[in-house]
Design a protein around this motif. Structure first.
Motif, PDB file in Angstrom:
ATOM      1  N   LYS A 459       0.852  -1.195   0.000  1.00  0.00           N
ATOM      2  CA  LYS A 459       0.000   0.000   0.000  1.00  0.00           C
ATOM      3  C   LYS A 459       0.882   1.238   0.000  1.00  0.00           C
ATOM      4  CE  LYS A 459      -3.352   2.277   3.065  1.00  0.00           C
ATOM      5  NZ  LYS A 459      -3.989   2.203   4.411  1.00  0.00           N
ATOM      6  N   ILE A 460       0.453   2.267  -0.723  1.00  0.00           N
ATOM      7  CA  ILE A 460       1.200   3.527  -0.769  1.00  0.00           C
ATOM      8  C   ILE A 460       0.259   4.682  -0.465  1.00  0.00           C
ATOM      9  CG2 ILE A 460       0.871   3.790  -3.284  1.00  0.00           C
ATOM     10  CD1 ILE A 460       3.709   5.052  -3.349  1.00  0.00           C
ATOM     11  N   TRP A 461       0.763   5.684   0.267  1.00  0.00           N
ATOM     12  CA  TRP A 461      -0.056   6.849   0.599  1.00  0.00           C
ATOM     13  C   TRP A 461       0.854   8.058   0.841  1.00  0.00           C
ATOM     14  CZ3 TRP A 461       1.381   3.080   3.951  1.00  0.00           C
ATOM     15  CH2 TRP A 461       1.900   3.450   5.188  1.00  0.00           C
ATOM     16  N   VAL A 462       0.234   9.210   1.041  1.00  0.00           N
ATOM     17  CA  VAL A 462       0.996  10.428   1.304  1.00  0.00           C
ATOM     18  C   VAL A 462       0.388  11.175   2.485  1.00  0.00           C
ATOM     19  CG1 VAL A 462      -0.361  11.765  -0.368  1.00  0.00           C
ATOM     20  CG2 VAL A 462       1.919  12.576   0.295  1.00  0.00           C
ATOM     21  N   GLU A 463       1.267  11.739   3.307  1.00  0.00           N
ATOM     22  CA  GLU A 463       0.865  12.626   4.400  1.00  0.00           C
ATOM     23  C   GLU A 463       1.458  13.990   4.082  1.00  0.00           C
ATOM     24  OE1 GLU A 463       2.547  10.709   7.772  1.00  0.00           O
ATOM     25  OE2 GLU A 463       1.300   8.903   7.578  1.00  0.00           O
ATOM     26  N   SER A 464       0.597  14.980   3.928  1.00  0.00           N
ATOM     27  CA  SER A 464       1.107  16.276   3.481  1.00  0.00           C
ATOM     28  C   SER A 464       0.233  17.426   3.973  1.00  0.00           C
ATOM     29  CB  SER A 464       1.175  16.310   1.950  1.00  0.00           C
ATOM     30  OG  SER A 464       1.736  17.512   1.488  1.00  0.00           O
ATOM     31  N   GLU A 465       0.879  18.587   4.106  1.00  0.00           N
ATOM     32  CA  GLU A 465       0.176  19.811   4.452  1.00  0.00           C
ATOM     33  C   GLU A 465       0.763  20.927   3.606  1.00  0.00           C
ATOM     34  OE1 GLU A 465      -0.790  22.583   8.377  1.00  0.00           O
ATOM     35  OE2 GLU A 465       0.026  20.556   8.646  1.00  0.00           O
ATOM     36  N   LEU A 466      -0.107  21.700   3.003  1.00  0.00           N
ATOM     37  CA  LEU A 466       0.342  22.743   2.088  1.00  0.00           C
ATOM     38  C   LEU A 466       1.313  23.696   2.784  1.00  0.00           C
ATOM     39  CD1 LEU A 466      -0.258  23.402  -0.877  1.00  0.00           C
ATOM     40  CD2 LEU A 466      -1.928  25.084  -0.082  1.00  0.00           C
ATOM     41  N   GLY A 467       2.492  23.862   2.171  1.00  0.00           N
ATOM     42  CA  GLY A 467       3.509  24.753   2.721  1.00  0.00           C
ATOM     43  C   GLY A 467       4.413  24.121   3.750  1.00  0.00           C
ATOM     44  N   LYS A 468       4.149  22.849   4.128  1.00  0.00           N
ATOM     45  CA  LYS A 468       4.944  22.220   5.193  1.00  0.00           C
ATOM     46  C   LYS A 468       5.572  20.887   4.772  1.00  0.00           C
ATOM     47  CE  LYS A 468       2.444  24.355   9.020  1.00  0.00           C
ATOM     48  NZ  LYS A 468       1.729  24.134  10.308  1.00  0.00           N
ATOM     49  N   GLY A 469       5.589  20.624   3.479  1.00  0.00           N
ATOM     50  CA  GLY A 469       6.247  19.414   3.009  1.00  0.00           C
ATOM     51  C   GLY A 469       5.343  18.202   2.934  1.00  0.00           C
ATOM     52  N   SER A 470       5.939  17.081   2.487  1.00  0.00           N
ATOM     53  CA  SER A 470       5.188  15.845   2.295  1.00  0.00           C
ATOM     54  C   SER A 470       6.003  14.635   2.724  1.00  0.00           C
ATOM     55  CB  SER A 470       4.811  15.659   0.817  1.00  0.00           C
ATOM     56  OG  SER A 470       4.092  16.769   0.330  1.00  0.00           O
ATOM     57  N   ILE A 471       5.291  13.587   3.130  1.00  0.00           N
ATOM     58  CA  ILE A 471       5.922  12.290   3.411  1.00  0.00           C
ATOM     59  C   ILE A 471       5.183  11.229   2.602  1.00  0.00           C
ATOM     60  CG2 ILE A 471       6.650  10.611   5.149  1.00  0.00           C
ATOM     61  CD1 ILE A 471       6.232  12.741   7.284  1.00  0.00           C
ATOM     62  N   PHE A 472       5.872  10.662   1.620  1.00  0.00           N
ATOM     63  CA  PHE A 472       5.310   9.553   0.856  1.00  0.00           C
ATOM     64  C   PHE A 472       5.777   8.252   1.520  1.00  0.00           C
ATOM     65  CE2 PHE A 472       4.661  12.867  -2.174  1.00  0.00           C
ATOM     66  CZ  PHE A 472       3.579  12.455  -2.938  1.00  0.00           C
ATOM     67  N   LYS A 473       4.813   7.387   1.824  1.00  0.00           N
ATOM     68  CA  LYS A 473       5.135   6.137   2.491  1.00  0.00           C
ATOM     69  C   LYS A 473       4.545   4.950   1.725  1.00  0.00           C
ATOM     70  CE  LYS A 473       5.277   7.920   7.242  1.00  0.00           C
ATOM     71  NZ  LYS A 473       4.717   7.780   8.619  1.00  0.00           N
ATOM     72  N   PHE A 474       5.242   3.832   1.770  1.00  0.00           N
ATOM     73  CA  PHE A 474       4.649   2.595   1.273  1.00  0.00           C
ATOM     74  C   PHE A 474       5.116   1.440   2.148  1.00  0.00           C
ATOM     75  CE2 PHE A 474       8.549   2.925  -1.326  1.00  0.00           C
ATOM     76  CZ  PHE A 474       9.090   1.656  -1.199  1.00  0.00           C
ATOM     77  N   ILE A 475       4.245   0.432   2.201  1.00  0.00           N
ATOM     78  CA  ILE A 475       4.570  -0.773   2.956  1.00  0.00           C
ATOM     79  C   ILE A 475       4.464  -1.974   2.030  1.00  0.00           C
ATOM     80  CG2 ILE A 475       3.938   0.028   5.269  1.00  0.00           C
ATOM     81  CD1 ILE A 475       1.198  -1.260   4.883  1.00  0.00           C
ATOM     82  N   ILE A 476       5.336  -2.953   2.256  1.00  0.00           N
ATOM     83  CA  ILE A 476       5.274  -4.199   1.507  1.00  0.00           C
ATOM     84  C   ILE A 476       5.517  -5.341   2.485  1.00  0.00           C
ATOM     85  CG2 ILE A 476       5.957  -3.279  -0.740  1.00  0.00           C
ATOM     86  CD1 ILE A 476       8.814  -4.112  -0.150  1.00  0.00           C
ATOM     87  N   PRO A 477       4.914  -6.495   2.245  1.00  0.00           N
ATOM     88  CA  PRO A 477       5.100  -7.637   3.152  1.00  0.00           C
ATOM     89  C   PRO A 477       6.560  -8.053   3.249  1.00  0.00           C
ATOM     90  CG  PRO A 477       3.293  -8.040   1.617  1.00  0.00           C
ATOM     91  CD  PRO A 477       3.990  -6.825   1.142  1.00  0.00           C
TER      92      PRO A 477
END
Length: 477
Positions: A459-477
């Motif tokens: 699964k892949i997703w992103v945690e982000s806030e405008l003007g404060k950067g982003s964290i793209f994360k993914f998990i694999i078994p």
């Protein structure tokens, strides 16, 4: 049930034969189902050839007695025919007289014995029910009000019921409770119908069905609906997927044409400028134009690279081949590959991963995902910012406590609007955005990332806030 819809079994039909005073047959009707190919061989022979040997003498004696008494009464008696069967028939014989009361011949009729008729009827009904239960479509009869009168096994299977009595009224199975009520008038007026709608099964599932049937009337009054119900859920899912693929294809070509147009526009503009002003440019101006052309060439190459990967993935050509991979080595290779691009924007690109961490994954796909995520992070981070690539082993609570790998790419960039986050990994919501240095994207990178991670069961997703950067994360078994 439904026997009124069947033709009368041939065994129930009467067979008629006529023979002259000497007992020679000259007319046969309805014998085809009894004697098959032998029927023609009976013509112009003794009528006794019709009957089993054990019955011929009895019949002949009865007929002689009948003639001697000059009786006009009917002879009726049970007989067996000269065929390989134990089924009893009832023979009816009558003497034929002309207008002057002169004896000219005989007429006989054969029909099934009453008990044999009952057995035959039961067999026919049993055979018909067996036939209905074995066909892969639900067969039903309901009253106009919706009470279920007959249902074959497939119909019960579609609804996930074990007995017809479990379905009180078919109207209760419709997802849209008003659908049948609204359609009823039309079905009665047209007497034929074919519709597609959703039903609810006994275990709460929603199934899409095609319903086709007709109205049965008695004395002009609407009485029943006889119809066939087919589960078309898989067909509808396939149609939905094809529509989604078609939408994705259209969006893909839109992205592709936009990106290629932009790239070639830059090439054409730069080369036109060189051709027009080559003699007036100094070294610095030429260097800037060549730099622009180089950037466009790199971007076009990346676009074609992603395009090739995406098309291979869609066609199933790109095979998933997992193997043990050292994430420490792979992440550092990616960082080294993009170090020059990071230096141009004075971005600090690094990883905190110290020890070797083994992942069981497809190296090509995992490398493609990381390259896209790191490239995007650099693209959307302002000069002097930071991009960090990390990996760790975590416990998957939803997966019964098994250990899984989590990889993240974190930046201090411009962030992503909240309304865009939910659509960022799909074709429909995807579009190319300029980076902080004016860099143009391909519009396909994140779509590839999602497909490749899902091939790993991750699964892949992103945690982000405008003007404060982003964290793209993914998990694999």
């Amino acid at each position: 049930m439904f026997l009124n819809r069947l033709k009368i079994p041939v065994e129930f039909k009467k067979a008629i034969f006529v023979f002259d005073k000497e007992g020679i047959l000259f007319f046969l009707s309805g014998f085809e189902h009894l004697f098959a190919k032998k029927t023609a061989s009976l013509m112009y022979k003794s009528y006794l050839a019709i009957f089993a040997p054990d019955f011929r003498e009895i019949i002949d004696e009865k007929l002689k007695e009948f003639i001697v008494n000059k009786s006009k009464n009917t002879v009726r008696m049970p007989v067996k025919l000269n065929i390989d069967t134990k089924i009893k028939h009832i023979l009816t014989l009558n003497i034929l007289f002309d207008k002057t009361d002169k004896h000219i011949g005989y007429i006989g009729e054969l029909e099934l014995d009453k008990d044999e008729k009952k057995i035959c009827l039961e067999k026919a009904e049993s055979s018909y029910k067996k036939f209905l239960d074995n066909i892969p479509i639900g067969i039903y009869r309901t009253t106009v009000a919706g009470k279920l009168i007959f249902a074959n096994k497939q119909l019960l299977k579609i609804f996930n019921y074990t007995s017809r009595s479990d379905i009180k009224n078919v109207a209760d199975t419709f997802i849209d409770k008003n659908y049948r009520k609204q359609k009823l008038k039309q079905w009665i007026e047209q007497e034929e119908y074919s519709d597609e709608f959703e039903i609810k099964t006994s275990d709460g599932r929603v199934v899409y069905v095609r319903d086709a049937g007709h109205l049965v009337k008695e004395n002009g009054k609407p009485m029943y609906f006889d119809g066939a119900l087919e589960d078309i859920t898989e067909k509808k899912i396939l149609e939905k997927k094809l529509n989604e693929l078609n939408t994705s294809k259209n969006k893909f070509f839109s992205i592709l044409s936009h990106d290629l147009k932009g790239a070639f526009g830059q090439f054409i503009g730069a080369t036109d400028l060189i051709l027009d002003e080559i003699n007036n440019f100094d070294k610095g101006q030429i260097e800037n134009i060549v730099k622009l052309l180089n950037e466009q060439a790199e971007r076009s190459y990346k676009l074609l690279e992603n395009l090739l990967d995406w098309s291979k993935s869609q066609e199933g050509i790109l095979k998933f081949q997992p193997e043990p991979i050292d994430l420490y080595v792979l992440i550092n290779e990616i960082i080294e590959y993009y170090s020059q691009a990071a230096k141009k924007k004075f971005i600090n690109l690094f990883s905190n991963l110290e020890g070797h961490l083994i992942a069981y994954a497809d190296k090509y796909m995992l490398s493609t995902v990381l390259r896209n995520l790191v490239s995007n992070a650099i693209k959307f981070t302002v000069e002097g910012g930071t991009v960090v690539v990390n990996a760790r082993e975590i416990v998957d609570i939803e997966g019964f406590g098994n250990k899984i790998l989590e990889v993240s790419v974190e930046d201090t960039g411009i962030g992503i609007e909240k309304e865009r986050i939910e659509q960022i990994f799909n074709m429909e919501g995807n579009y190319s955005t300029k980076g902080t240095g004016g860099e143009l994207g391909t519009g396909l990178g994140l779509i590839l990332c999602k497909e490749f991670i899902e091939k790993h069961g991750g699964k892949i997703w992103v945690e982000s806030e405008l003007g404060k950067g982003s964290i793209f994360k993914f998990i694999i078994p």
